[in-house]
Design a protein around this motif. Structure first.
Motif, PDB file in Angstrom:
ATOM      1  N   UNK A 159       2.913  -0.942   8.830  1.00  0.00           N
ATOM      2  CA  UNK A 159       4.022  -1.485   8.039  1.00  0.00           C
ATOM      3  C   UNK A 159       3.548  -1.849   6.631  1.00  0.00           C
ATOM      4  N   UNK A 160       2.317  -2.357   6.520  1.00  0.00           N
ATOM      5  CA  UNK A 160       1.780  -2.738   5.218  1.00  0.00           C
ATOM      6  C   UNK A 160       1.235  -1.584   4.405  1.00  0.00           C
ATOM      7  N   UNK A 161       1.294  -0.363   4.959  1.00  0.00           N
ATOM      8  CA  UNK A 161       0.817   0.801   4.228  1.00  0.00           C
ATOM      9  C   UNK A 161      -0.681   0.977   4.276  1.00  0.00           C
ATOM     10  N   UNK A 177       6.711   6.132  -0.993  1.00  0.00           N
ATOM     11  CA  UNK A 177       7.164   6.252  -2.382  1.00  0.00           C
ATOM     12  C   UNK A 177       6.761   5.055  -3.245  1.00  0.00           C
ATOM     13  N   UNK A 178       6.229   4.024  -2.632  1.00  0.00           N
ATOM     14  CA  UNK A 178       5.841   2.836  -3.385  1.00  0.00           C
ATOM     15  C   UNK A 178       4.453   3.021  -3.979  1.00  0.00           C
ATOM     16  N   UNK A 179       4.348   2.842  -5.276  1.00  0.00           N
ATOM     17  CA  UNK A 179       3.031   2.844  -5.900  1.00  0.00           C
ATOM     18  C   UNK A 179       2.257   1.617  -5.422  1.00  0.00           C
ATOM     19  N   UNK A 180       0.946   1.692  -5.517  1.00  0.00           N
ATOM     20  CA  UNK A 180       0.110   0.626  -4.963  1.00  0.00           C
ATOM     21  C   UNK A 180       0.477  -0.739  -5.530  1.00  0.00           C
ATOM     22  N   UNK A 181       0.677  -0.822  -6.843  1.00  0.00           N
ATOM     23  CA  UNK A 181       1.014  -2.115  -7.455  1.00  0.00           C
ATOM     24  C   UNK A 181       2.378  -2.599  -6.983  1.00  0.00           C
ATOM     25  N   UNK A 182       3.348  -1.694  -6.870  1.00  0.00           N
ATOM     26  CA  UNK A 182       4.674  -2.085  -6.397  1.00  0.00           C
ATOM     27  C   UNK A 182       4.630  -2.522  -4.940  1.00  0.00           C
ATOM     28  N   UNK A 183       3.807  -1.845  -4.154  1.00  0.00           N
ATOM     29  CA  UNK A 183       3.675  -2.233  -2.745  1.00  0.00           C
ATOM     30  C   UNK A 183       3.074  -3.626  -2.635  1.00  0.00           C
TER      31      UNK A 183
END
Length: 268
Positions: free
Chosen positions: A55-57, A75-81
């Motif tokens: 869930x946390x990628x 689709x989430x960039x690392x910073x956005x995640x």
């Protein structure tokens, strides 16, 4: 980061995770509504921590999909995640010699410009979290000099400093005495009430889990076998079947309490 309230905070569909050729999770479906506290329980090796990491990628899915607040995690960039989800793992990696304040400030990394430094606002957030977790006096101490329970609170402080709307807690109270267990869980619950924080946790202490969770998900052998309010999941039958334990579930003020029952008494 603002989050829409009309979509689920977490949407897991048909999730499968394979590690080293072994199928750890198979066909897991899970929905966590925004502002909800869901606790995943299950026997050792059931796949609880793997589910949180997916869930946390932090782990790739072999099948299925994970979405956070309506956006597929891929689709989430690392910073956005990092601005969306904060994780407290069971055994965080701690840089050698790092002081408590510096470690908590790592939670502000998603908000610091490249090649920049933490702002006064970042420091204020870190000190506020340290104060809430009774850690202000440890700010200059090296993490390695703290007790296991103190370190556990520092790990939570870093995650809370991250300011993400989704908090993943993998056994957050395992190293804490009963007093600090209550302090930590009450703080998380208060933040949930004040800021709409969504919590997805794993816990071994079933009685404590049942007191704080809105919903519980029982995982066994990599699959969801029960999902519902604590009173429908914490039952003698379900726990006896999947934990292979003799227990008695009694009604508590805030949720069901699980009491182990001895099979027999030793004979003098």
């Amino acid at each position: 980061m603002t989050t829409p309230t009309t979509v689920a905070a977490v949407e897991v569909t048909g999730l499968g995770v394979t590690l080293g050729g072994a199928h750890i999770l198979t066909g897991v479906d899970l929905t966590v509504r925004t502002g909800e506290w869901v606790t995943v329980i299950g026997p050792n090796g059931a796949g609880k921590s793997t589910l949180l990491r997916a869930v946390g990628g932090l782990l790739p899915a072999s099948t299925g999909a994970v979405s956070l607040f309506g956006t597929p995690i891929a689709r989430l960039r690392r910073r956005d995640r990092a601005r969306t989800v904060a994780t407290v793992p069971q055994s965080p990696v701690v840089p050698a010699g790092m002081a408590v304040l510096d470690y908590v400030l790592l939670g502000r990394t998603p908000y610091v410009p490249p090649l920049g430094r933490e702002s006064a606002a970042d420091l204020a957030v870190a000190y506020d979290v340290l104060d809430r977790l009774d850690l202000t006096g440890f700010a200059a101490r090296a993490l390695a000099t703290l007790s296991g329970g103190e370190r556990q609170r520092v790990f939570l402080a870093r995650a809370l400093a991250q300011g993400a709307p989704l908090l993943l807690l993998d056994e957050p109270t395992s190293a804490l005495d009963i007093g600090h267990q209550q302090e930590v869980l009450e703080l998380v619950d208060q933040l949930r009430a004040d800021h709409g924080l969504t919590v997805l946790a794993t816990m071994h202490d079933l009685s404590v889990a049942g007191e704080y969770a809105d919903r519980m998900v029982l995982v066994a052998a990599g699959a969801v076998v029960a999902d519902g309010p604590p009173r429908t999941v914490l039952t003698d039958e379900l726990l006896g079947t999947h934990y292979r334990a003799r227990v008695r579930v009694i009604e508590g003020e805030h949720g069901p309490l699980v009491v182990p029952v001895r099979t027999r008494r030793a004979v003098d």
